[in-house]
Motif scaffolding. Structure first.
Motif, PDB file in Angstrom:
ATOM      1  N   ASP A 126       0.838  -1.213   0.000  1.00  0.00           N
ATOM      2  CA  ASP A 126       0.000   0.000   0.000  1.00  0.00           C
ATOM      3  C   ASP A 126       0.870   1.258   0.000  1.00  0.00           C
ATOM      4  OD1 ASP A 126      -2.321  -1.494   0.002  1.00  0.00           O
ATOM      5  OD2 ASP A 126      -2.524  -1.474   2.185  1.00  0.00           O
ATOM      6  N   ILE A 127       1.942   1.248   0.805  1.00  0.00           N
ATOM      7  CA  ILE A 127       2.817   2.425   0.846  1.00  0.00           C
ATOM      8  C   ILE A 127       3.498   2.626  -0.502  1.00  0.00           C
ATOM      9  CG2 ILE A 127       4.843   3.424   1.947  1.00  0.00           C
ATOM     10  CD1 ILE A 127       4.147   1.814   4.455  1.00  0.00           C
ATOM     11  N   ALA A 128       3.980   1.535  -1.087  1.00  0.00           N
ATOM     12  CA  ALA A 128       4.694   1.633  -2.353  1.00  0.00           C
ATOM     13  C   ALA A 128       3.805   2.158  -3.468  1.00  0.00           C
ATOM     14  CB  ALA A 128       5.261   0.263  -2.726  1.00  0.00           C
ATOM     15  N   THR A 129       2.579   1.676  -3.534  1.00  0.00           N
ATOM     16  CA  THR A 129       1.688   2.161  -4.594  1.00  0.00           C
ATOM     17  C   THR A 129       1.391   3.644  -4.404  1.00  0.00           C
ATOM     18  OG1 THR A 129      -0.218   1.364  -3.313  1.00  0.00           O
ATOM     19  CG2 THR A 129       0.632  -0.086  -5.025  1.00  0.00           C
ATOM     20  N   GLY A 130       1.293   4.093  -3.156  1.00  0.00           N
ATOM     21  CA  GLY A 130       1.077   5.517  -2.918  1.00  0.00           C
ATOM     22  C   GLY A 130       2.255   6.352  -3.374  1.00  0.00           C
ATOM     23  N   ILE A 131       3.472   5.832  -3.157  1.00  0.00           N
ATOM     24  CA  ILE A 131       4.673   6.569  -3.560  1.00  0.00           C
ATOM     25  C   ILE A 131       4.749   6.682  -5.077  1.00  0.00           C
ATOM     26  CG2 ILE A 131       7.192   6.455  -3.635  1.00  0.00           C
ATOM     27  CD1 ILE A 131       7.108   5.277  -0.807  1.00  0.00           C
ATOM     28  N   VAL A 132       4.570   5.567  -5.782  1.00  0.00           N
ATOM     29  CA  VAL A 132       4.725   5.625  -7.238  1.00  0.00           C
ATOM     30  C   VAL A 132       3.564   6.367  -7.889  1.00  0.00           C
ATOM     31  CG1 VAL A 132       6.196   3.592  -7.345  1.00  0.00           C
ATOM     32  CG2 VAL A 132       3.721   3.305  -7.506  1.00  0.00           C
ATOM     33  N   GLU A 133       2.406   6.404  -7.248  1.00  0.00           N
ATOM     34  CA  GLU A 133       1.318   7.260  -7.750  1.00  0.00           C
ATOM     35  C   GLU A 133       1.722   8.724  -7.675  1.00  0.00           C
ATOM     36  OE1 GLU A 133      -2.149   6.354  -5.499  1.00  0.00           O
ATOM     37  OE2 GLU A 133      -2.844   4.795  -6.876  1.00  0.00           O
ATOM     38  N   SER A 134       2.354   9.125  -6.551  1.00  0.00           N
ATOM     39  CA  SER A 134       2.774  10.516  -6.406  1.00  0.00           C
ATOM     40  C   SER A 134       3.919  10.846  -7.366  1.00  0.00           C
ATOM     41  CB  SER A 134       3.196  10.797  -4.964  1.00  0.00           C
ATOM     42  OG  SER A 134       4.400  10.126  -4.643  1.00  0.00           O
ATOM     43  N   ILE A 135       4.723   9.852  -7.712  1.00  0.00           N
ATOM     44  CA  ILE A 135       5.767  10.078  -8.703  1.00  0.00           C
ATOM     45  C   ILE A 135       5.158  10.339 -10.077  1.00  0.00           C
ATOM     46  CG2 ILE A 135       7.622   8.895  -9.970  1.00  0.00           C
ATOM     47  CD1 ILE A 135       8.499   7.649  -7.351  1.00  0.00           C
ATOM     48  N   GLY A 136       4.019   9.700 -10.335  1.00  0.00           N
ATOM     49  CA  GLY A 136       3.346   9.939 -11.605  1.00  0.00           C
ATOM     50  C   GLY A 136       3.338   8.753 -12.543  1.00  0.00           C
ATOM     51  N   LEU A 137       3.521   7.523 -12.018  1.00  0.00           N
ATOM     52  CA  LEU A 137       3.466   6.343 -12.868  1.00  0.00           C
ATOM     53  C   LEU A 137       2.038   6.072 -13.325  1.00  0.00           C
ATOM     54  CD1 LEU A 137       6.380   5.929 -11.897  1.00  0.00           C
ATOM     55  CD2 LEU A 137       5.852   3.494 -11.641  1.00  0.00           C
ATOM     56  N   PRO A 138       1.852   5.493 -14.503  1.00  0.00           N
ATOM     57  CA  PRO A 138       0.511   5.142 -14.965  1.00  0.00           C
ATOM     58  C   PRO A 138      -0.090   4.035 -14.106  1.00  0.00           C
ATOM     59  CG  PRO A 138       2.170   4.294 -16.471  1.00  0.00           C
ATOM     60  CD  PRO A 138       2.888   5.183 -15.507  1.00  0.00           C
ATOM     61  N   PRO A 139      -1.412   3.886 -14.106  1.00  0.00           N
ATOM     62  CA  PRO A 139      -2.071   2.913 -13.207  1.00  0.00           C
ATOM     63  C   PRO A 139      -1.554   1.493 -13.352  1.00  0.00           C
ATOM     64  CG  PRO A 139      -3.686   4.404 -14.161  1.00  0.00           C
ATOM     65  CD  PRO A 139      -2.391   4.698 -14.846  1.00  0.00           C
ATOM     66  N   GLU A 140      -1.280   1.045 -14.586  1.00  0.00           N
ATOM     67  CA  GLU A 140      -0.819  -0.337 -14.745  1.00  0.00           C
ATOM     68  C   GLU A 140       0.558  -0.549 -14.116  1.00  0.00           C
ATOM     69  OE1 GLU A 140      -0.013   1.918 -18.651  1.00  0.00           O
ATOM     70  OE2 GLU A 140      -1.598   1.767 -17.128  1.00  0.00           O
ATOM     71  N   ASP A 141       1.422   0.467 -14.145  1.00  0.00           N
ATOM     72  CA  ASP A 141       2.727   0.349 -13.502  1.00  0.00           C
ATOM     73  C   ASP A 141       2.599   0.432 -11.986  1.00  0.00           C
ATOM     74  OD1 ASP A 141       3.804   0.126 -15.987  1.00  0.00           O
ATOM     75  OD2 ASP A 141       4.774   2.098 -16.015  1.00  0.00           O
ATOM     76  N   VAL A 142       1.676   1.240 -11.509  1.00  0.00           N
ATOM     77  CA  VAL A 142       1.414   1.305 -10.063  1.00  0.00           C
ATOM     78  C   VAL A 142       0.993  -0.067  -9.555  1.00  0.00           C
ATOM     79  CG1 VAL A 142      -0.093   2.265  -8.286  1.00  0.00           C
ATOM     80  CG2 VAL A 142       0.849   3.761 -10.066  1.00  0.00           C
ATOM     81  N   ALA A 143       0.092  -0.728 -10.290  1.00  0.00           N
ATOM     82  CA  ALA A 143      -0.365  -2.058  -9.891  1.00  0.00           C
ATOM     83  C   ALA A 143       0.795  -3.058  -9.918  1.00  0.00           C
ATOM     84  CB  ALA A 143      -1.497  -2.524 -10.803  1.00  0.00           C
TER      85      ALA A 143
END
Length: 830
Positions: free
Chosen positions: A519-536
């Motif tokens: 959960d923490i990692a997905t929040g970090i990469v979302e804030s970085i700006g990765l697309p949803p499929e990369d976040v997943a």
């Protein structure tokens, strides 16, 4: 006194005008044992060291008692902190001054302090480094005796010398350690002008001979680091001698006095003060002079320092040591460049060479600096990231001035990050081993937490498993660096690097760190700006980063349900490849105990099976009667087959076969990493096969003839395996105490999952010789039939998985087996 005292123990009475010695003369009681702990016949140095009621020595012979030891040095609770150190120094100064006064020195004599007392940094049980300076006084030896003997009588450890200023300077010209020690000289009593003149001349000489001394200082420092290790990452580190410890600040002072570099930043001063406090507390807890902090000291030292517990103490020491180590690296590098410039002439022969290495970034004198045009009132928020990426890609250090400027003026990155920041971050993470030093530099100056605020929580966080050789944050960076070697094995190396950076981000929080961390990692990469499929994808990597090594070492890879279970979790070949590369990078960054050739083979075997299942959509059924055993079971029984990595035994069906085989293998120094059992009918008779995958502890491997003979004797009952193992354990038991960690009690976990149709009993315990034998024997006596066993050794701990055949849903039956296993798993004591 650093570099100004002779090695060894007692020496002659100090009567020569130029005498160097330590502890006590031969005709006096020793002031302490050889390790200079400060414990003497009248008590330890610092606390409890009292002046004798009827002192014996030079003073008494002259009829002049030498005065009492100061109260602050004579019992009671030694203090901790800067004020206590100052109080001890002042008390020593007053007492030593009185001793010199009572010695009635003639003109031209001074008493000076070096080392800790010279710097007014006296720890509770510090020794004393003293020098009597003189201008050629004939009777200086008798004056020295009247000072040294009362110190010895008080039970204090003493390093002493008697010199003229010219003699001291002559030693300093030839001996870098001695020259460095003279930089700390401080007047205590007597002719102050004499002490001050030597101090000024010693510092001037150090600067004049810096070209000679600085390379030697670098070599001495790196030798010490190789011997002592790095304080930030040691479980039992030496607060003084290890890399990043107190002695490294002496190195910084030496470089600073040479006027080559100023590495005495506020963060370094603060870290140094805290390490001094920690050493004070350690002396109090140990009750003597000791600078190595052991695990058993942590609670008491933390309490004295007002910290909430051992973890906070280890974290603070690690962070301060890393700050000092980084400063020393920079200072020694600056000294190296300065010495090289001195050898090739003091002045440049041409213009400064500035080579562009990235937009707004140039290389100058082997360092990365900012282009002149970029320094202005409006700063691009991506600049710090781009500077870091350029430095890592080109293998260059970022200049301290550039780091300072970026820390002050570079604004935080917006969320989500701009594309140039994401590109630079990918380049930084993909730089391989060069990432480590660049990241450390940026972290020391606060840039990393400006990029990733979540980094603050994990910086210098200790790892509780001794398998780990780094703090949590450093482990993550080492994992990213290691992942670069597997970049060609995956379709998306950028996701591999991010997964490595964040795979343990959940550690230190309640719950399973893989689940919490996802959960923490997905929040970090979302804030970085990765697309949803990369976040997943990052979420899956963090959630399942332990899947492959855990299944490979704890589950039966021949079980189709195991393969199907992993394939269902992974979902596709691309994710499988990423998890495989991540598991290897994670192990490399953990330490040598986390990975081995057999574990590599097991993981690769699992990956191959899962890849085939993902590609074909089917899982091959398990063989019912392995062809490799056919000839073995049809011959004369018992039958034994030995290969370099496997031992297989076939015998008539009997209870205890696995235990007997495992015990024999242990006696022959073969570690069992997996075991499979099968029972089949041959010519109307039941035959049991035990096949163990082994790893020799010795390069040469076992004596095959002796191993066959012992296996045969064990199966016939002629060899008492239990007694032989007990004798082996008694012969290898280590003495208890010291710095050994206290192992938690063993634990049994019943793992019922979709990875197999069997019931799995997992034992988590401390490893010791004969453990597999005892547990297998206990299970067989309890009526549990073992189909397979997987042995996973993690440093000094094991996780052994036993596949039990049959229905194990009954709670009472489980409880009985669990009690038997836990009893068998208890350490064997002599």
């Amino acid at each position: 006194m650093e570099g100004l005292v002779s090695e060894g123990g007692p020496g002659p009475r100090p009567t020569s005008p130029s005498v160097v010695g330590s502890t006590a003369p031969a005709d006096r009681p020793s002031a302490g044992p050889a390790d200079h702990t400060g414990a003497g016949p009248t008590g330890p140095a610092g606390a409890g060291a009292v002046a004798p009621d009827d002192p014996v020595g030079a003073d008494e012979a002259a009829g002049e008692p030498h005065g009492p030891v100061p109260a602050v040095l004579r019992g009671g609770e030694p203090g901790v902190g800067a004020a206590a150190r100052e109080e001890r120094a002042a008390a020593f100064d007053a007492w030593l001054g009185e001793l010199l006064h009572r010695a009635q020195p003639p003109a031209g004599i001074a008493l000076a302090a070096l080392g800790g007392l010279g710097r007014r940094e006296c720890a509770p049980y510090s020794d004393l480094d003293l020098m009597i300076l003189h201008t050629g006084v004939a009777d200086v030896g008798s004056v020295a005796e009247r000072v040294w003997y009362p110190v010895w009588d008080a039970g204090l450890t003493l390093d002493h010398s008697v010199r003229t200023p010219d003699e001291a300077l002559a030693v300093g010209r030839e001996d870098t350690r001695a020259a460095l020690g003279l930089l700390d000289i401080r007047h205590v009593a007597g002719d102050e002008e004499l002490t001050n003149r030597l101090r000024d001349m010693a510092r001037e000489q150090w600067r004049a001979l810096a070209r000679q001394h600085l390379p030697v200082l670098r070599e001495l420092t790196t030798q010490r680091w190789r011997t002592q290790g790095e304080l930030a990452f040691l479980l039992d580190g030496d607060l003084k001698e290890a890399r990043g410890g107190l002695r490294d600040v002496r190195v910084l002072r030496g470089v600073a006095f040479a006027q080559v570099a100023d590495a005495w930043r506020p963060q370094v001063r603060a870290g140094y003060t805290r390490l001094l406090d920690a050493r004070d507390a350690l002396h109090v807890v140990a009750g003597r002079r000791r600078d190595r902090l052991f695990v058993q000291d942590l609670d008491d030292v933390a309490a004295l320092l007002g910290l909430p517990g051992p973890e906070a103490l280890r974290r603070r020491i690690a962070d301060d040591a890393r700050t000092i180590a980084y400063a020393v690296d920079d200072a020694l590098r600056a000294a190296e460049r300065w010495v090289a410039a001195q050898r090739h002439g003091r002045h440049r022969t041409g213009p400064v060479v500035r080579t562009p290495v990235a937009p707004d970034v140039v290389a100058q004198d082997g360092e990365v600096v900012l282009a002149r045009a970029v320094v202005g009132p409006r700063v691009d928020p991506t600049l710090s990231m781009r500077v870091a990426a350029a430095a890592a890609r080109h293998g260059l250090r970022i200049s301290p001035g550039t780091l300072e400027w970026l820390a002050r003026h570079c604004p935080p990155l917006p969320r989500p990050w701009p594309e140039p920041a994401r590109t630079a971050f990918a380049q930084l993470l993909g730089a391989g081993p060069r990432l480590v030093s660049t990241w450390e530099a940026c972290d020391r100056y606060g840039l990393v937490t400006a990029w990733l605020p979540e980094w603050t929580r994990i910086r210098s966080a200790p790892q509780h498993n001794p398998v780990h050789r780094y703090t949590l944050d450093r482990h993550l960076i080492e994992a990213v660096a290691a992942a670069a070697r597997y970049a060609r094995d995956v379709a998306r190396p950028d996701l591999l690097f991010l997964g490595a950076l964040l795979h343990d981000i959940g550690k230190g929080l309640p719950g399973d760190h893989s689940v919490v961390g996802a959960d923490i990692a997905t929040g970090i990469v979302e804030s970085i700006g990765l697309p949803p499929e990369d976040v997943a994808a990052i979420g899956r990597l963090v959630r399942w980063h332990l899947l492959l090594p855990e299944v490979a070492t704890r589950r039966d890879l021949g079980d189709p349900q195991t393969v199907r279970h992993v394939a269902d979790i992974v979902g596709d070949v691309e994710t499988l490849e990423l998890l495989h590369a991540l598991s290897k990078a994670d192990a490399v960054a953990t330490g040598p105990a986390a990975w081995s050739a057999w574990k590599d083979r097991l993981v690769a075997d699992l990956v191959a099976r899962v890849r085939a299942a993902l590609v074909t959509g089917t899982v091959a059924p398990p063989p019912t009667n392995p062809a490799r055993w056919s000839s073995l079971v049809r011959g004369q029984l018992p039958a034994i087959e030995i290969t370099p990595d496997r031992v297989t035994v076939a015998a008539g069906d009997r209870i205890g076969l696995l235990a007997s085989v495992a015990g024999c293998l242990t006696l022959h120094r073969l570690d069992v990493v997996s075991a499979d059992t099968a029972t089949m009918t041959v010519d109307g008779s039941a035959v049991t096969v035990v096949s163990c995958r082994v790893q020799p502890r010795d390069v040469a491997g076992p004596d095959r003839q002796r191993l066959v003979a012992d296996l045969t004797r064990a199966l016939s009952g002629d060899l008492d395996v239990n007694a032989a193992l007990a004798a082996r354990v008694r012969s290898t038991l280590r003495p208890r105490g010291g710095a050994e960690r206290e192992a938690p009690p063993p634990r049994v976990v019943w793992a019922v999952d979709r990875a197999t149709d069997a019931t799995i009993l997992e034992l988590r315990a401390a490893d010791d010789a004969g453990l597999l034998y005892r547990v297998a024997h206990a299970l067989e006596l309890a009526g549990a039939h073992i189909r397979a066993a997987r042995i996973s050794t993690l440093g000094s701990d094991v996780v052994d998985a036993f596949y039990l055949v049959g229905d194990w849903t009954s709670a009472p039956e489980r409880a009985a087996v669990e009690r038997a296993v836990l009893a068998a798993a208890l350490p064997v004591l002599d």
